[in-house]
Structures are given as C-alpha cells and as structure tokens.
Scaffold this motif. Structure first.
Motif, PDB file in Angstrom:
ATOM      1  N   LYS A 132      30.809   1.548  -5.961  1.00  0.00           N
ATOM      2  CA  LYS A 132      31.473   2.302  -4.910  1.00  0.00           C
ATOM      3  C   LYS A 132      30.705   2.283  -3.592  1.00  0.00           C
ATOM      4  CE  LYS A 132      33.857   5.505  -8.022  1.00  0.00           C
ATOM      5  NZ  LYS A 132      34.069   6.929  -8.395  1.00  0.00           N
ATOM      6  N   ARG A 133      29.401   2.187  -3.656  1.00  0.00           N
ATOM      7  CA  ARG A 133      28.626   2.147  -2.418  1.00  0.00           C
ATOM      8  C   ARG A 133      27.418   1.236  -2.584  1.00  0.00           C
ATOM      9  NH1 ARG A 133      24.959   7.586  -1.610  1.00  0.00           N
ATOM     10  NH2 ARG A 133      23.863   7.521  -3.611  1.00  0.00           N
ATOM     11  N   TYR A 134      26.899   0.796  -1.458  1.00  0.00           N
ATOM     12  CA  TYR A 134      25.761  -0.123  -1.460  1.00  0.00           C
ATOM     13  C   TYR A 134      24.771   0.341  -0.398  1.00  0.00           C
ATOM     14  CZ  TYR A 134      23.068  -4.390  -0.642  1.00  0.00           C
ATOM     15  OH  TYR A 134      22.047  -5.292  -0.477  1.00  0.00           O
ATOM     16  N   THR A 135      23.573   0.636  -0.805  1.00  0.00           N
ATOM     17  CA  THR A 135      22.550   1.139   0.127  1.00  0.00           C
ATOM     18  C   THR A 135      21.599   0.037   0.581  1.00  0.00           C
ATOM     19  OG1 THR A 135      21.119   1.758  -1.728  1.00  0.00           O
ATOM     20  CG2 THR A 135      22.636   3.439  -0.888  1.00  0.00           C
ATOM     21  N   GLY A 136      21.826  -1.195   0.102  1.00  0.00           N
ATOM     22  CA  GLY A 136      20.951  -2.283   0.522  1.00  0.00           C
ATOM     23  C   GLY A 136      19.565  -2.171  -0.079  1.00  0.00           C
ATOM     24  N   GLU A 137      18.617  -2.758   0.609  1.00  0.00           N
ATOM     25  CA  GLU A 137      17.234  -2.763   0.131  1.00  0.00           C
ATOM     26  C   GLU A 137      16.398  -1.767   0.931  1.00  0.00           C
ATOM     27  OE1 GLU A 137      16.332  -6.882   0.501  1.00  0.00           O
ATOM     28  OE2 GLU A 137      17.472  -7.452  -1.276  1.00  0.00           O
ATOM     29  N   ARG A 138      16.968  -0.579   1.103  1.00  0.00           N
ATOM     30  CA  ARG A 138      16.297   0.455   1.894  1.00  0.00           C
ATOM     31  C   ARG A 138      15.792   1.605   1.041  1.00  0.00           C
ATOM     32  NH1 ARG A 138      20.189   2.863   4.971  1.00  0.00           N
ATOM     33  NH2 ARG A 138      21.830   1.950   3.719  1.00  0.00           N
ATOM     34  N   ARG A 139      16.154   1.623  -0.244  1.00  0.00           N
ATOM     35  CA  ARG A 139      15.756   2.716  -1.123  1.00  0.00           C
ATOM     36  C   ARG A 139      15.143   2.153  -2.398  1.00  0.00           C
ATOM     37  NH1 ARG A 139      20.920   6.944  -0.839  1.00  0.00           N
ATOM     38  NH2 ARG A 139      20.894   7.242   1.442  1.00  0.00           N
ATOM     39  N   PHE A 140      14.445   3.007  -3.127  1.00  0.00           N
ATOM     40  CA  PHE A 140      13.855   2.609  -4.406  1.00  0.00           C
ATOM     41  C   PHE A 140      14.975   2.336  -5.400  1.00  0.00           C
ATOM     42  CE2 PHE A 140      12.187   3.506  -8.615  1.00  0.00           C
ATOM     43  CZ  PHE A 140      11.011   2.774  -8.598  1.00  0.00           C
ATOM     44  N   PRO A 141      14.908   1.290  -6.199  1.00  0.00           N
ATOM     45  CA  PRO A 141      13.768   0.374  -6.339  1.00  0.00           C
ATOM     46  C   PRO A 141      13.850  -0.883  -5.484  1.00  0.00           C
ATOM     47  CG  PRO A 141      15.303  -0.013  -8.104  1.00  0.00           C
ATOM     48  CD  PRO A 141      15.901   1.081  -7.273  1.00  0.00           C
ATOM     49  N   LEU A 142      15.024  -1.120  -4.852  1.00  0.00           N
ATOM     50  CA  LEU A 142      15.210  -2.392  -4.148  1.00  0.00           C
ATOM     51  C   LEU A 142      14.381  -2.508  -2.876  1.00  0.00           C
ATOM     52  CD1 LEU A 142      19.047  -3.045  -4.556  1.00  0.00           C
ATOM     53  CD2 LEU A 142      17.131  -3.823  -5.946  1.00  0.00           C
ATOM     54  N   ILE A 143      13.836  -1.406  -2.403  1.00  0.00           N
ATOM     55  CA  ILE A 143      12.965  -1.501  -1.235  1.00  0.00           C
ATOM     56  C   ILE A 143      11.717  -2.322  -1.546  1.00  0.00           C
ATOM     57  CG2 ILE A 143      11.629   0.593  -1.715  1.00  0.00           C
ATOM     58  CD1 ILE A 143      11.715   1.173   1.305  1.00  0.00           C
ATOM     59  N   GLY A 144      11.404  -2.434  -2.832  1.00  0.00           N
ATOM     60  CA  GLY A 144      10.261  -3.248  -3.251  1.00  0.00           C
ATOM     61  C   GLY A 144      10.459  -4.733  -2.990  1.00  0.00           C
ATOM     62  N   GLN A 145      11.706  -5.149  -2.712  1.00  0.00           N
ATOM     63  CA  GLN A 145      11.946  -6.557  -2.389  1.00  0.00           C
ATOM     64  C   GLN A 145      11.185  -6.980  -1.141  1.00  0.00           C
ATOM     65  OE1 GLN A 145      13.364  -7.986  -4.738  1.00  0.00           O
ATOM     66  NE2 GLN A 145      15.487  -7.431  -5.154  1.00  0.00           N
ATOM     67  N   ASN A 146      10.854  -6.036  -0.290  1.00  0.00           N
ATOM     68  CA  ASN A 146      10.144  -6.342   0.950  1.00  0.00           C
ATOM     69  C   ASN A 146       8.687  -6.734   0.721  1.00  0.00           C
ATOM     70  OD1 ASN A 146      12.336  -5.640   2.860  1.00  0.00           O
ATOM     71  ND2 ASN A 146      12.072  -3.591   2.025  1.00  0.00           N
ATOM     72  N   LEU A 147       8.212  -6.595  -0.507  1.00  0.00           N
ATOM     73  CA  LEU A 147       6.833  -6.968  -0.831  1.00  0.00           C
ATOM     74  C   LEU A 147       6.724  -8.436  -1.235  1.00  0.00           C
ATOM     75  CD1 LEU A 147       5.813  -3.825  -2.937  1.00  0.00           C
ATOM     76  CD2 LEU A 147       5.272  -4.295  -0.544  1.00  0.00           C
ATOM     77  N   HIS A 148       7.808  -9.162  -1.092  1.00  0.00           N
ATOM     78  CA  HIS A 148       7.830 -10.555  -1.549  1.00  0.00           C
ATOM     79  C   HIS A 148       6.726 -11.391  -0.918  1.00  0.00           C
ATOM     80  CE1 HIS A 148       9.361 -14.322  -3.050  1.00  0.00           C
ATOM     81  NE2 HIS A 148       9.514 -14.797  -1.838  1.00  0.00           N
ATOM     82  N   ARG A 149       6.439 -11.196   0.361  1.00  0.00           N
ATOM     83  CA  ARG A 149       5.424 -12.008   1.045  1.00  0.00           C
ATOM     84  C   ARG A 149       4.040 -11.808   0.426  1.00  0.00           C
ATOM     85  NH1 ARG A 149       6.240  -9.119   6.729  1.00  0.00           N
ATOM     86  NH2 ARG A 149       8.354  -9.185   5.848  1.00  0.00           N
ATOM     87  N   TYR A 150       3.774 -10.618  -0.094  1.00  0.00           N
ATOM     88  CA  TYR A 150       2.470 -10.361  -0.716  1.00  0.00           C
ATOM     89  C   TYR A 150       2.406 -10.974  -2.117  1.00  0.00           C
ATOM     90  CZ  TYR A 150       2.404  -7.027   3.113  1.00  0.00           C
ATOM     91  OH  TYR A 150       2.460  -6.453   4.356  1.00  0.00           O
ATOM     92  N   PHE A 151       3.524 -10.934  -2.824  1.00  0.00           N
ATOM     93  CA  PHE A 151       3.567 -11.597  -4.128  1.00  0.00           C
ATOM     94  C   PHE A 151       3.444 -13.106  -3.965  1.00  0.00           C
ATOM     95  CE2 PHE A 151       6.321  -7.756  -5.268  1.00  0.00           C
ATOM     96  CZ  PHE A 151       5.224  -7.039  -5.698  1.00  0.00           C
ATOM     97  N   TRP A 152       3.910 -13.616  -2.819  1.00  0.00           N
ATOM     98  CA  TRP A 152       3.764 -15.046  -2.545  1.00  0.00           C
ATOM     99  C   TRP A 152       2.281 -15.411  -2.454  1.00  0.00           C
ATOM    100  CZ3 TRP A 152       1.523 -17.719   1.584  1.00  0.00           C
ATOM    101  CH2 TRP A 152       1.734 -19.086   1.578  1.00  0.00           C
ATOM    102  N   LEU A 153       1.490 -14.587  -1.824  1.00  0.00           N
ATOM    103  CA  LEU A 153       0.046 -14.848  -1.726  1.00  0.00           C
ATOM    104  C   LEU A 153      -0.577 -14.885  -3.115  1.00  0.00           C
ATOM    105  CD1 LEU A 153      -0.832 -12.548   1.312  1.00  0.00           C
ATOM    106  CD2 LEU A 153      -0.694 -15.043   1.314  1.00  0.00           C
ATOM    107  N   ALA A 154      -0.167 -13.980  -3.983  1.00  0.00           N
ATOM    108  CA  ALA A 154      -0.680 -13.983  -5.355  1.00  0.00           C
ATOM    109  C   ALA A 154      -0.243 -15.247  -6.081  1.00  0.00           C
ATOM    110  CB  ALA A 154      -0.178 -12.747  -6.100  1.00  0.00           C
ATOM    111  N   ALA A 155       0.992 -15.702  -5.829  1.00  0.00           N
ATOM    112  CA  ALA A 155       1.486 -16.920  -6.469  1.00  0.00           C
ATOM    113  C   ALA A 155       0.683 -18.138  -6.028  1.00  0.00           C
ATOM    114  CB  ALA A 155       2.963 -17.119  -6.142  1.00  0.00           C
ATOM    115  N   VAL A 156       0.233 -18.158  -4.781  1.00  0.00           N
ATOM    116  CA  VAL A 156      -0.591 -19.268  -4.294  1.00  0.00           C
ATOM    117  C   VAL A 156      -1.919 -19.313  -5.048  1.00  0.00           C
ATOM    118  CG1 VAL A 156      -1.895 -20.138  -2.313  1.00  0.00           C
ATOM    119  CG2 VAL A 156       0.447 -19.339  -2.007  1.00  0.00           C
ATOM    120  N   VAL A 157      -2.527 -18.150  -5.249  1.00  0.00           N
ATOM    121  CA  VAL A 157      -3.787 -18.088  -5.988  1.00  0.00           C
ATOM    122  C   VAL A 157      -3.587 -18.583  -7.418  1.00  0.00           C
ATOM    123  CG1 VAL A 157      -5.588 -16.556  -6.875  1.00  0.00           C
ATOM    124  CG2 VAL A 157      -4.683 -16.209  -4.563  1.00  0.00           C
TER     125      VAL A 157
END
Length: 267
Positions: A132-157
């Motif tokens: 019925k509604r969609y709040t996007g990636e602005r609330r928990f838990p989907l707000i954690g999607q914004n940490l992708h760039r930091y997980f990318w650094l871990a993936a490089v290691v």
C-alpha cells in the motif's frame, strides 16, 4: 474577457494490474528460484566444516577464506581465533562472509533482483505492487543500503586475500611451482570476482567522483572510463560470479574429499 480553465488532469483509472502483454513473470520467478538455490548451497557449504582445503596444492575454497578456525590448520594463513568447538554453527570464514553478504545485498543489481523476486516491490516495470505504501530507502532497515560504498571497501580487501589464495595455489606436488585444473578454476573465479567488484557503481564514483574538470585529472578520467565500461556489465558479473563460486567450491570439495583427483597440467 473571461478565461476558460482547463479541466483537471486526473490519473487514469485502470483496473488491470498491468497492461503489459509479455510474460513479465519470468524474471522474478527464475531469479527467486536461482537465488534461493544458491543461498541454500552456500549456507550448507559455509557451515559444512570439511572438504574445503587441498593441502598438496593449497586449494582453499573462497567460501572459507580467510579460514580462522582452529581446524583450518595450514589453511589458516592469517591466524585463528575460533575454537574447534564452534564448528557447525559459526562459519570458518566468519571474518569475510558477513561483509561479502552485505556487499551483495546492498548492490544495486541485487536490490533490483530481490525487491522484485522476494518482496514484489514492484514485481516488474509497469506492474502494480501489492504494498500500500513505499517509504524508499529512508527508514530502517532499507536505510542500510546507503552503506554499500563501505561494504565495497571491505570487498576489495577480501578480494586481495582471495588473490593471495590463488597465488598460493600455483603449487606443485614437490612444493615448487605447479599448475592444475584447480589452479585455473581458482584463477578464473578470481578474475570474475575482481570484475564484479571493480565494475561496482561505488568504485566508479570513487575513481571519478567529485571532479569538476576531467581534463585536469587525465589518469582518473582514464580509470573512470574503464570502470564505466565494466559497469555496463555489472549485473552480468553479479550473476556469473555466483556460478563461478559454486563451481570453484564444488571442485575443491570433490578433490579435498578424495572423490576425484586434481588434473595436473604442470608438476
């Protein structure tokens, strides 16, 4: 002089869920089946606790790298901190697996895949979703999607650790240089993993982001161009690496368990 107001434009009322005539259900269904099968296999292998290492040729499956359990033995290149008693309920690669999982879960391609296949949000383009509604990636838990760039650094290691594992896999039976089918499988898998990691949108931003004039940064501009070309196939690399990981792990498991022998090409 009177003015005539244009009638208000209201959204068209369409009863149908979608007007698409193609078989749009194929993508979410096939993705659901493929991802579920892969997760089931990877989960079982991660907690298996055996048939993960071939000491003669230093074949270590990526699912167990770096191996930090006391049982790892010679495979523990970077030390151990998990006691043998944790076997079966804590993965031997407890350091890397959480970060790799989060890196893939927050990846733009995988978001599309599981948003459509598991959450039906939406199940396809131009198809109404059941929520019925969609709040996007602005609330928990989907707000954690914004940490992708930091997980990318871990993936490089972790990719660097996998690179070391492949270098060590060029070992012969006498301890010198050697190449086997397992070596080549590990090498191909590593190349594909690097292609997936470096084609990431976060890598593209890190390489060429925050620049006002590319002409003043020719090296970074060239790197940005290469990553941009790879980025066009990021979704393909995301899927291909799932297959390459399974093939690599399965081959090493068969050799480590004595089911088959490694096909030696040199020494």
């Amino acid at each position: 002089m009177s003015t005539v107001e244009a009638p208000a434009k209201a959204r068209a009322k369409i009863k149908e869920r979608t007007l698409r005539r193609d078989n749009w259900r194929v993508y979410p269904i096939t993705t659901l089946v493929a991802f579920t099968a892969w997760v089931a296999y990877a989960t079982v292998r991660a907690f298996w606790g055996s048939a993960f290492y071939v000491p003669e040729y230093h074949y270590l499956t990526p699912f167990y790298s770096p191996c930090v359990n006391e049982i790892c033995g010679e495979a523990a290149e970077f030390g151990t901190f998990l006691p043998a008693s944790t076997r079966g309920w804590i993965p031997f690669a407890a350091v890397s697996l959480p970060f790799l999982l989060l890196f893939r879960l927050t990846c733009y391609y995988y978001r599309k895949a599981y948003y459509r296949s598991y959450w039906a949000s939406p199940p396809a383009c131009a198809v109404a979703e059941p929520h019925k509604r969609y709040t996007g990636e602005r609330r928990f838990p989907l707000i954690g999607q914004n940490l992708h760039r930091y997980f990318w650094l871990a993936a490089v290691v972790i990719s660097l650790i996998n690179t070391w594992d492949v270098i060590r896999a060029f070992r012969g039976e006498d301890g010198g240089f050697g190449v086997g089918l397992g070596t080549l499988i590990l090498l191909v898998n590593l190349i594909l993993l690097w292609a997936y990691t470096l084609s990431c949108h976060s890598c593209r931003h890190i390489v060429g982001g925050r620049l006002k004039h590319f002409s003043k940064h020719p090296v970074r501009y060239w790197m940005w161009q290469q990553v941009s070309r790879m980025n066009q196939r990021h979704g393909q690399y995301a899927l291909i690496t799932l297959g390459s990981l399974v093939v690599t792990d399965l081959y090493i498991a068969l050799v480590a368990s004595g089911t088959i022998s490694d096909l030696r090409i040199f020494n």
